[in-house]
Write an enzyme that holds these catalytic residues in place. Structure first.
Site, PDB file in Angstrom:
ATOM      1  N   CYS A   1       0.805  -1.219   0.000  1.00  0.00           N
ATOM      2  CA  CYS A   1       0.000   0.000   0.000  1.00  0.00           C
ATOM      3  C   CYS A   1       0.840   1.271   0.000  1.00  0.00           C
ATOM      4  CB  CYS A   1      -0.946  -0.003   1.194  1.00  0.00           C
ATOM      5  SG  CYS A   1      -2.037  -1.439   1.212  1.00  0.00           S
TER       6      CYS A   1
ATOM      7  N   HIS B   1      -2.408   7.905   6.191  1.00  0.00           N
ATOM      8  CA  HIS B   1      -2.661   6.623   5.527  1.00  0.00           C
ATOM      9  C   HIS B   1      -4.050   6.121   5.916  1.00  0.00           C
ATOM     10  CE1 HIS B   1      -1.735   2.921   3.509  1.00  0.00           C
ATOM     11  NE2 HIS B   1      -1.915   2.209   4.598  1.00  0.00           N
TER      12      HIS B   1
ATOM     13  N   GLU C   1      -0.938   4.679  13.844  1.00  0.00           N
ATOM     14  CA  GLU C   1      -0.635   5.872  13.067  1.00  0.00           C
ATOM     15  C   GLU C   1      -1.001   7.141  13.833  1.00  0.00           C
ATOM     16  OE1 GLU C   1      -1.341   7.869   8.668  1.00  0.00           O
ATOM     17  OE2 GLU C   1      -2.639   6.215   9.295  1.00  0.00           O
TER      18      GLU C   1
ATOM     19  N   LYS D   1      -9.125   8.044   2.261  1.00  0.00           N
ATOM     20  CA  LYS D   1      -9.781   6.747   2.071  1.00  0.00           C
ATOM     21  C   LYS D   1     -11.216   6.730   2.607  1.00  0.00           C
ATOM     22  CE  LYS D   1      -5.449   4.092   2.241  1.00  0.00           C
ATOM     23  NZ  LYS D   1      -4.535   5.211   2.523  1.00  0.00           N
TER      24      LYS D   1
ATOM     25  N   HIS E   1      -9.898   2.270  -0.250  1.00  0.00           N
ATOM     26  CA  HIS E   1      -8.466   1.956  -0.244  1.00  0.00           C
ATOM     27  C   HIS E   1      -8.076   1.373  -1.593  1.00  0.00           C
ATOM     28  CE1 HIS E   1      -4.535   1.041   0.926  1.00  0.00           C
ATOM     29  NE2 HIS E   1      -4.735   0.348   2.030  1.00  0.00           N
TER      30      HIS E   1
ATOM     31  N   PHE F   1       1.778  -3.678   3.780  1.00  0.00           N
ATOM     32  CA  PHE F   1       2.147  -5.018   4.225  1.00  0.00           C
ATOM     33  C   PHE F   1       3.641  -5.224   3.986  1.00  0.00           C
ATOM     34  CE2 PHE F   1      -2.236  -7.263   3.582  1.00  0.00           C
ATOM     35  CZ  PHE F   1      -2.718  -6.578   4.683  1.00  0.00           C
TER      36      PHE F   1
END
Length: 415
Positions: free
Chosen positions: A169, A310, A321, A339, A344, A403
């Site tokens: 991502c 994010h 985060e 998002k 996403h 990831f």
């Protein structure tokens, strides 16, 4: 190779955007500023536990990129080429103009998180029926990640360095950072950079994410499903799209009197080296990426007037985060979570959010976060809600985490 201009700033002169918020920068920006989610029922995902997504609306791919390219490629390539064309036109460049477009010096770097599996179910069905000789010969070139960059190069006659970054991502943000390094090294004069992905286009993508427990289960309320930083968040909504920008040396951009949206001032990339899918519990890699981007930009944390987070709307990631952003930016700059509106887009997300960050900087406006009805009390941030936040901005940050513990942060400033 020409001598590198390592100390020369890199300008953002062109922007292209294809998202569920709209086709094109202006349409997408208006929807983002409305702060309403685009999630709805998805015919591709009907019959699954997650029958909804955020889809790019009303795009005629054949009209946007041509019938031949549409036939032989998957959606993520359609989006990439369409956004790249918009970005190049916005930069005031034309591949047919040899005076301004030296093809051997124009590079492309695109971030794509995974192999597209849009047409794989049809081909798998042929294998199950024993019809091996009927498999499509286009299944590989239409779907492998590097073809987003390859098809842009062919479409726009960009014959310089041609790369694909795949950092989950963070792919799109990584691509933009790598593009800046290509210019700084002297390898390219101009780079078309961004990310593209269509994760919602296949049950082979959607269902594994659902099995991992990272997708929202609000099938009864798709529009309210993507809830970054909200106390009732339960996962992300799959999206799709592309974000692309044109990068070139600031001096060259000024010499040709280009409109300069922003300067790409800093890039930071790190690894958590912790877990395949979970973030470091203390946000170590995310923190170091942001600090590296600030140092690269020669800025202090207090110089940042806005952060595009994010913010996936998963329980753990948003909490980690939130703590990192509170620590790195103790002066409470306004934060938004793109998002919440467009879902996403995985490998494209970082590039889309980078484009949105540049727009916020250039227009002095931070779009609101959708569906933030009750902010998680453990997340102590100034998150923009309900209506856009208008203010003069000198520098902004955009962060992306993926990831594999892969992190990327970008810092943009005014020219």
């Amino acid at each position: 190779m020409r001598a590198a201009s390592r100390g020369e700033p890199v300008a953002v002169t062109g922007l292209g955007l294809i998202t569920p918020a709209g086709v094109g920068v202006e349409a997408g920006w208006r929807t983002l500023c409305d702060g309403v989610s685009t999630a709805s029922e998805d015919p591709v995902l009907q019959g699954t536990p997650v029958p909804f997504s955020c889809r790019v609306p009303d795009i005629d791919a054949a009209e946007a990129v041509g019938r031949k390219l549409t036939w032989r490629t998957d959606s993520f390539i359609h989006f990439a080429v369409a956004a790249a064309r918009e970005a190049v036109a916005d930069a005031g460049l034309d591949p047919r103009d040899a005076c301004r477009w030296e093809a051997d010096r124009v590079g492309v770097v695109m971030g794509v998180g995974a192999t597209s599996q849009e047409n794989h179910p049809r081909e798998y069905a042929k294998l199950l029926r024993g019809q091996h000789t009927t498999l499509s010969p286009t299944i590989v070139p239409r779907s492998v990640p590097n073809m987003a960059a390859g098809e842009i190069a062919a479409d726009l006659d960009a014959r310089g360095a041609n790369l694909c970054t795949s950092t989950a991502c963070a792919s799109g943000a990584t691509a933009i950072g790598v593009a800046r390094q290509l210019i700084a090294s002297g390898a390219c004069d101009t780079v078309i950079a961004g990310g593209s992905e269509s994760a919602r286009n296949s049950v082979f993508t959607a269902l594994p994410f659902w099995r991992m427990g990272v997708l929202s289960g609000r099938a009864h309320d798709p529009a309210g499903a993507s809830r970054p930083f909200d106390a009732d968040r339960d996962g992300f909504v799959l999206g799709e799209g592309a974000g692309v920008m044109v990068l070139e040396r600031l001096g060259a951009a000024r010499a040709r009197r280009a409109r300069i949206h922003a300067v790409l001032a800093g890039f930071g990339a790190t690894a958590d080296a912790f877990h395949p899918v979970a973030p470091h519990p203390e946000g170590d890699g995310a923190r170091r990426a942001l600090l590296a981007a600030l140092a690269d930009a020669g800025l202090e944390a207090g110089d940042i007037g806005h952060v595009n987070a994010h913010a996936t709307a998963t329980r753990r990631n948003d909490l980690v985060e939130g703590r990192v952003l509170r620590e790195v930016f103790p002066h409470f700059p306004p934060v938004t979570a793109t998002k919440s509106v467009i879902g996403h887009a995985l490998g494209a997300a970082g590039a889309i959010e980078a484009v949105c960050s540049v727009l916020a900087l250039a227009r002095g406006c931070v779009p609101p976060t959708a569906n933030l009805d009750r902010q998680d009390p453990e997340i102590d941030l100034d998150i923009v809600q309900k209506t856009p936040c208008e203010r003069r901005l000198e520098a902004v940050a955009s962060c992306s985490f993926g990831f594999g513990g892969q992190n990327a942060a970008l810092v943009f400033r005014t020219p």
